[in-house]
Design a protein around this motif. Structure first.
Motif, PDB file in Angstrom:
ATOM      1  N   GLU A 151       0.835  -1.203   0.000  1.00  0.00           N
ATOM      2  CA  GLU A 151       0.000   0.000   0.000  1.00  0.00           C
ATOM      3  C   GLU A 151       0.867   1.250   0.000  1.00  0.00           C
ATOM      4  O   GLU A 151       0.554   2.230  -0.691  1.00  0.00           O
ATOM      5  N   ARG A 152       1.946   1.210   0.762  1.00  0.00           N
ATOM      6  CA  ARG A 152       2.873   2.350   0.803  1.00  0.00           C
ATOM      7  C   ARG A 152       3.506   2.569  -0.574  1.00  0.00           C
ATOM      8  O   ARG A 152       3.610   3.707  -1.058  1.00  0.00           O
ATOM      9  N   ARG A 155       0.991   4.037  -2.990  1.00  0.00           N
ATOM     10  CA  ARG A 155       0.723   5.444  -2.657  1.00  0.00           C
ATOM     11  C   ARG A 155       1.889   6.334  -3.093  1.00  0.00           C
ATOM     12  O   ARG A 155       1.695   7.373  -3.725  1.00  0.00           O
ATOM     13  N   ASP A 156       3.112   5.897  -2.765  1.00  0.00           N
ATOM     14  CA  ASP A 156       4.288   6.714  -3.070  1.00  0.00           C
ATOM     15  C   ASP A 156       4.498   6.889  -4.571  1.00  0.00           C
ATOM     16  O   ASP A 156       5.009   7.918  -5.017  1.00  0.00           O
TER      17      ASP A 156
END
Length: 204
Positions: A151-152, A155-156
């Protein structure tokens, strides 16, 4: 088949570069049974994984040396000779990744890697600078197969999960990507990878 694939995400160890701690340790601990014991009881996979999660080598070594003072030199050898554990790239996989980038595809990398050894890896393997970017577990304190790291990364890098395909040699990591809503393939060898990607409409 699900959504069109717009983003391709590569793991690094055992997908793009070879990794084997036995290479230097065959010299450091020549006896096979003793070496096996050492990796099962001292410098274990779980111990090494904590460096991938962000623990410093200094802390990691101190912890083990306190438990196994007679093994200090061998424990320190793990970091000292790390570069020998990554002797070569998988040319076939690298060619696929570079072909995708050259073809205009959006390529990033997501890896369980200690922050400082990744700096070394970039020097040894300049092709690691070719993708748009990388998420390194040791830099952010998250690790595969935790859903949070996928998820990170999404998102990034502005990835749409269902339009993202992930390539990893570890089946639990593949499952972690799927749990995050990504498509994913279990890496076996470059030829199989070409076929797997083609199955998702990604031609190399």
């Amino acid at each position: 088949m699900a959504a069109t694939i717009d983003h391709i995400v590569f793991d690094i160890g055992k997908v793009l570069i070879h990794y084997d701690p036995n290479i230097p340790f065959s010299r450091i601990i020549p006896d096979e049974e003793e070496r096996k014991w050492f990796f099962l009881n001292v410098c274990t996979h779980e111990w090494n994984l904590e460096q991938d999660r962000g623990r410093t080598w200094e802390d990691a070594e101190a912890l083990l040396i306190a438990e196994h003072p007679e093994r200090e030199e061998q424990i320190r050898a793990f970091r000292k000779y790390w570069h020998e554990m990554v002797p070569h790239a998988y040319d076939g996989s690298v060619a696929i990744m570079e072909g995708l980038i050259d073809g205009g595809r959006d390529v990033t990398m997501l890896t369980n890697f200690a922050a400082d050894t990744f700096v070394d890896a970039r020097k040894l393997f300049p092709f690691l600078d070719k993708p748009r970017g990388v998420t390194v577990s040791g830099e952010i304190g998250l690790i595969k197969p935790d859903v949070a790291i996928y998820e990170r990364h999404a998102r990034d890098f502005g990835l749409v999960p269902e339009a993202t395909i992930f390539i990893d040699d570890s089946y639990p990591n593949v499952e972690g990507a799927r749990a995050a809503g990504w498509q994913a393939v279990h890496f076996k060898d470059p030829e199989t990878l070409r076929k797997d990607l083609a199955g998702y409409g990604v031609e190399v």
